[in-house]
Write a protein that holds these residues in place. Structure first.
Motif, short mmCIF file in Angstrom:
data_model
loop_
_atom_site.label_atom_id
_atom_site.label_comp_id
_atom_site.label_asym_id
_atom_site.label_seq_id
_atom_site.Cartn_x
_atom_site.Cartn_y
_atom_site.Cartn_z
N GLN A 170 20.11 13.15 -8.60
CA GLN A 170 19.14 12.14 -9.04
C GLN A 170 18.36 12.68 -10.23
OE1 GLN A 170 16.76 11.15 -5.62
NE2 GLN A 170 18.55 10.72 -4.33
N LEU A 171 18.47 11.99 -11.36
CA LEU A 171 17.85 12.45 -12.60
C LEU A 171 16.53 11.74 -12.87
CD1 LEU A 171 20.99 12.50 -14.93
CD2 LEU A 171 19.99 14.43 -13.71
N ASN A 172 15.59 12.49 -13.46
CA ASN A 172 14.37 11.88 -14.01
C ASN A 172 13.93 12.74 -15.19
OD1 ASN A 172 11.96 13.76 -13.14
ND2 ASN A 172 13.26 13.57 -11.31
N ALA A 173 13.21 12.12 -16.12
CA ALA A 173 12.89 12.76 -17.40
C ALA A 173 12.08 14.04 -17.20
CB ALA A 173 12.14 11.79 -18.30
N LEU A 174 10.96 13.97 -16.45
CA LEU A 174 10.09 15.13 -16.27
C LEU A 174 10.83 16.25 -15.54
CD1 LEU A 174 7.33 16.45 -16.52
CD2 LEU A 174 6.64 15.30 -14.39
N GLY A 175 11.57 15.90 -14.49
CA GLY A 175 12.33 16.90 -13.74
C GLY A 175 13.37 17.59 -14.61
N SER A 176 14.03 16.83 -15.48
CA SER A 176 15.05 17.40 -16.37
C SER A 176 14.43 18.38 -17.37
CB SER A 176 15.78 16.28 -17.12
OG SER A 176 16.41 15.40 -16.22
N ILE A 177 13.27 18.01 -17.94
CA ILE A 177 12.57 18.89 -18.89
C ILE A 177 12.16 20.19 -18.20
CG2 ILE A 177 10.48 19.16 -20.29
CD1 ILE A 177 10.67 16.09 -20.81
N LEU A 178 11.60 20.08 -16.99
CA LEU A 178 11.19 21.27 -16.24
C LEU A 178 12.39 22.16 -15.92
CD1 LEU A 178 8.62 19.65 -13.78
CD2 LEU A 178 8.09 21.28 -15.60
#
Length: 353
Positions: free
Chosen positions: A148-156
């Motif tokens: 499951q992808l999300n923008a903030l999680g991917s950046i972190l």
């Protein structure tokens, strides 16, 4: 020859210590977090580092190792970077699914290979690359379930991978550049790592769990497991620096995936965690990759050693055959070989222990 054997035994000992201590602390922390509800992972890590520093300080007082100060800026920067990488990994786990977090950990090996190739001109043979690919595929099959992808999680996750790779590469390069042992490096950087996490830990844990670490109800059972976790962490932190110093950041990551497979197996046997054929197949594929990686690393290491010894013997023969040296010796001119040299003692015993 005996020096090489001693180095190999030291490396095997470091790898074994790392595996045993890491698997032990994962099982201990799993019981602490899952069964007893102590979910403050970042704060717990800061306590680990604090206990590690205190233990090393006692060892220094007992003269078990020698304190060797070096570049203060490098020590501070490295310590803070290590602390930040741990915090980012915990944030990555908090903002991503477990499957995506496992993918983040898998990305550390290719990222490390890329950085070492670009900035350190290190070459990885096709055999090594193939074995690493098999390993990563196996671990991926065994551990990655949902993505499951999300923008903030991917950046972190990206920041966590980059900082972890740089910190582990620095662990290896600092030991070689400043000729310090793993113990000496850990002793000097531990306070900065501990302080970074000690300050940020309670806030990160509150942000991720919505609970206050200081308001938690500390029962006797919880305290026993915290103390046990802190004691095991001394061995974990020491073996981490030791393994990276004696081998490489990539080898340490390969070892980390072996620990993951062992944790899955122990979780099934001891804690009765769910286990499927997918886990079994993934672990078996990962083990094949680890065996191939070990085999190719050993073979290439032996080739480099034989090439170096052949080159040194060839240079010695060329020196003996040089007529200029023979003429100078006959006419009474002293060469370097004729001058009595004082014995040179190695001051870096810890690295070859």
């Amino acid at each position: 020859m005996s020096e090489n054997k001693g180095f190999e035994l030291g490396t095997i000992g470091a790898l074994s210590l790392s595996v045993v201590s890491s698997v032990s602390i994962v099982i201990c922390n799993k019981a602490l977090i899952s069964s007893l509800g102590f979910t403050f992972a970042t704060t717990l890590t800061s306590w680990h580092l604090l206990v590690t520093f205190c233990s090393l300080h006692v060892a220094l007082w007992m003269k078990l190792f020698e304190h060797k100060p070096f570049d203060a800026k490098a020590v501070m920067g490295f310590g803070i970077l290590n602390g930040i990488s741990i915090g980012l990994l915990n944030l990555s786990l908090g903002f991503n699914s477990v499957g995506f977090y496992q993918m983040t950990k898998l990305a550390i090996i290719p990222c490390t290979v890329l950085l070492e190739t670009l900035f350190f001109r290190k070459k990885f043979s096709r055999s090594i690359q193939l074995s690493l690919s098999i390993l990563l595929m196996g671990v991926g099959i065994a551990t990655v379930t949902d993505l499951q992808l999300n923008a903030l999680g991917s950046i972190l996750s990206v920041l966590a991978v980059i900082t972890t790779c740089i910190a582990q590469i620095m662990t290896n390069t600092i030991q070689k550049k400043f000729k310090v042992s793993s113990t000496q490096l850990l002793y000097q950087t531990c306070p900065y790592q501990a302080l970074t996490l000690f300050i940020s830990g309670p806030f990160l844990d509150w942000f991720l769990t919505n609970q206050n670490v200081f308001a938690f109800k500390y029962t006797l059972q919880v305290l026993v497991f915290i103390v046990l976790s802190c004691l095991i962490s001394v061995s974990v932190n020491f073996s981490t620096f030791l393994v990276i110093g004696k081998t490489s950041p990539v080898t340490y990551q390969v070892l980390g995936h072996l620990k993951t497979c062992l944790v899955l197996a122990f979780g099934y046997v001891l804690l009765h965690d769910p286990f499927s054929w997918r886990n079994i197949i993934g672990i078996l594929i990962a083990l094949v990759g680890m065996v191939l990686y070990s085999y190719y690393c050993t073979r290439e290491g032996q080739q480099k050693t034989s090439e170096a010894s052949a080159q040194s013997s060839l240079q010695a023969k060329e020196g003996e055959a040089d007529p200029l040296i023979n003429i100078e010796n006959e006419t009474g001119i002293l060469t370097d070989a004729a001058v009595p040299m004082a014995p040179v003692w190695s001051s870096n015993k810890d690295l070859h222990a």
